[in-house]
Design a protein around this motif. Structure first.
Motif, PDB file in Angstrom:
ATOM      1  N   GLU A   1       1.654   4.167  -2.868  1.00  0.00           N
ATOM      2  CA  GLU A   1       1.375   5.583  -2.613  1.00  0.00           C
ATOM      3  C   GLU A   1       2.567   6.454  -2.994  1.00  0.00           C
ATOM      4  O   GLU A   1       2.413   7.525  -3.594  1.00  0.00           O
ATOM      5  CB  GLU A   1       0.993   5.806  -1.144  1.00  0.00           C
ATOM      6  CG  GLU A   1      -0.395   5.287  -0.792  1.00  0.00           C
ATOM      7  CD  GLU A   1      -0.875   5.697   0.585  1.00  0.00           C
ATOM      8  OE1 GLU A   1      -2.092   5.609   0.836  1.00  0.00           O
ATOM      9  OE2 GLU A   1      -0.053   6.094   1.429  1.00  0.00           O
TER      10      GLU A   1
ATOM     11  N   HIS B   1       2.275  10.181   3.563  1.00  0.00           N
ATOM     12  CA  HIS B   1       1.620  10.687   4.769  1.00  0.00           C
ATOM     13  C   HIS B   1       2.523  10.555   5.981  1.00  0.00           C
ATOM     14  O   HIS B   1       2.097  10.784   7.110  1.00  0.00           O
ATOM     15  CB  HIS B   1       0.312   9.924   5.007  1.00  0.00           C
ATOM     16  CG  HIS B   1      -0.539   9.824   3.786  1.00  0.00           C
ATOM     17  ND1 HIS B   1      -0.663   8.671   3.065  1.00  0.00           N
ATOM     18  CD2 HIS B   1      -1.271  10.756   3.136  1.00  0.00           C
ATOM     19  CE1 HIS B   1      -1.437   8.883   2.016  1.00  0.00           C
ATOM     20  NE2 HIS B   1      -1.821  10.134   2.029  1.00  0.00           N
TER      21      HIS B   1
ATOM     22  N   HIS C   1       0.828  -1.210   0.000  1.00  0.00           N
ATOM     23  CA  HIS C   1       0.000   0.000   0.000  1.00  0.00           C
ATOM     24  C   HIS C   1       0.862   1.260   0.000  1.00  0.00           C
ATOM     25  O   HIS C   1       0.681   2.159  -0.820  1.00  0.00           O
ATOM     26  CB  HIS C   1      -0.923  -0.019   1.223  1.00  0.00           C
ATOM     27  CG  HIS C   1      -1.863   1.141   1.316  1.00  0.00           C
ATOM     28  ND1 HIS C   1      -3.205   1.037   1.036  1.00  0.00           N
ATOM     29  CD2 HIS C   1      -1.647   2.428   1.638  1.00  0.00           C
ATOM     30  CE1 HIS C   1      -3.773   2.214   1.197  1.00  0.00           C
ATOM     31  NE2 HIS C   1      -2.853   3.087   1.566  1.00  0.00           N
TER      32      HIS C   1
ATOM     33  N   HIS D   1      -4.722   7.309  -1.520  1.00  0.00           N
ATOM     34  CA  HIS D   1      -5.164   6.225  -0.659  1.00  0.00           C
ATOM     35  C   HIS D   1      -6.125   5.262  -1.360  1.00  0.00           C
ATOM     36  O   HIS D   1      -5.964   4.041  -1.322  1.00  0.00           O
ATOM     37  CB  HIS D   1      -5.809   6.778   0.597  1.00  0.00           C
ATOM     38  CG  HIS D   1      -6.176   5.712   1.579  1.00  0.00           C
ATOM     39  ND1 HIS D   1      -5.252   5.099   2.385  1.00  0.00           N
ATOM     40  CD2 HIS D   1      -7.359   5.113   1.836  1.00  0.00           C
ATOM     41  CE1 HIS D   1      -5.849   4.177   3.118  1.00  0.00           C
ATOM     42  NE2 HIS D   1      -7.129   4.169   2.795  1.00  0.00           N
TER      43      HIS D   1
END
Ligand SMILES: [Mn+2]
Ligand SMILES: [Mn+2]
Ligand SMILES: [Mn+2]
Ligand SMILES: [Mn+2]
Lengths: 219, 219
Positions: free
Chosen positions: A82, A127, A78, A97
């Motif tokens: 990103e 993030h 993930h 996301h």
DNA sequence: TTTAATATTTAGGTTTGCCTAAAAAATAAT
DNA sequence: ATTATTTTTTAGGCAAACCTAAATATTAAA
């Protein structure tokens, strides 16, 4: 090997178990996955049969080593995706996301590892969340939030707790991104808001809702 | 919007309809998707209800405009991802198909278009297959196969009909890739094999099975 | 401690996509 | 023109992942 759904459950349980000793509860899982508690009970039984978690009725659940491994691998994918979307394709940090939620389920160890080195083995995602390495190791965050900072302290933004597009877009508007420098000028007892100087220029008041969701590093 | 399965069916039907006027048959679809004819009949009914194809019992099926659009968009994504894997991540052309089969289902128009320009708006994938543009337009192949070439003709390899890892690895071993130059030296009537010189160096005999699966351009 | 509120599980049902076995239609062979 | 073969469809069922409504456990309140 594992379905999207299974990976999503394991990832949610992993997240909810951070810190708490008792493991994740049925309702918490249901809320996080936007599904119903009854569906969660169903799935917990199945995941338990596959030895991905420990489940005793009415107690919370905890991941087994195997379950944890899958969860962390999914998190790794993930966050790598990103980074790809932001660094290579120019996406904004508030847009990635949703797409990463899909990309994280692509099954190819080679793809993940190649992507990792293509991106220069990044340690953090857009993030500020740490990216597990191929062995699943990654640092625990130093969980200081802006809210905890004293007056006159200078801090650097290191991450966001809330990663919703709404919050991220608001930060964008305020000129607050990863690496931004904040100077705490005033703390309002009444509502927990803080007056800060952003990057030595603009002067703004941040609500408690904002302050509790910003991870910072003291200078 | 559409499930993986639906997209795979539409893509298969689109492929099988290339050239033939009658559309795709139930058995052909079943074989291509490695499923059973009964399952295909089921699905054809559903896709027909969604107006993605025209289905009359015992006749073949043909895609509607909408169905064709989805099929082509999926093909576009598949081939773009293949280019990404080869050009950016250094995958071999025999490894990319399997991974692209997963990546082609990621839903994000922005991702597809950004990827396209990141790759330099490629016109062909690693197997020489044309990549549809964002409006779904792409050239029909000039379907000349090596088999059809005369003795003494010089040709450039432009694509492969069979994209199985086995075939691609064999080509690799022979030193035949996209852009390779072949000189036809002899054609064997008995078994359809051809003696060729590859890139002005090695001299090899190619079986009919190989020759029929190589798209070439005459020099 | 008994009652009320909340959390969780069970029961029964739906949809998607697949299967095997059997029936029906289309095509090929005699 | 029958008969045989192949293709396709139907019937009935299964597993995954979800749902609502009802039952049961747990926890909090009185
Ligand atoms: Mn994310
Ligand atoms: Mn992230
Ligand atoms: Mn392919
Ligand atoms: Mn290809």
């Amino acid at each position: 090997m594992y379905t999207f759904t299974e990976e999503n459950y394991l990832k949610a349980i992993h997240f909810l178990s951070q810190g708490s000793e008792k493991g994740a509860t049925t309702n918490a899982i249901a809320e996080r996955l936007e599904t119903k508690a009854a569906s969660v009970s169903d799935m917990l039984k199945k995941l338990s049969d596959k030895d991905l978690l420990i489940y005793k009725k009415y107690q919370g659940v905890k991941l087994t080593a195997k379950g944890k491994e899958i969860a962390i691998k999914t998190v790794r994918k993930h966050r790598l995706w990103e980074v790809f979307l932001v660094d290579k394709l120019g996406f904004g940090w508030e847009e990635v996301h949703e797409v990463a939620e899909q990309l994280e389920h692509i099954q190819s160890v080679k793809l993940t590892d190649r992507l990792d080195s293509y991106l220069g083995n990044p340690k953090y995602d857009p993030h500020g969340d740490p990216i597990p390495d191929d062995a699943g190791n990654f640092p625990k965050r130093t969980e200081t939030t802006l809210e905890e900072c004293e007056i006159n302290s200078e801090v650097i933004i290191r991450g966001v707790k809330d990663t919703s597009p709404e919050f991220l877009r608001y930060l964008e508007k305020l000129g607050i991104g990863l690496g931004a420098k904040l100077m705490v000028e005033e703390k309002e007892e009444f509502d927990g808001s803080m007056r800060v100087k952003i990057n030595s220029t603009s002067d703004t008041s941040l609500s408690a809702a904002v302050c509790t969701n910003l991870f910072v590093k003291q200078l």
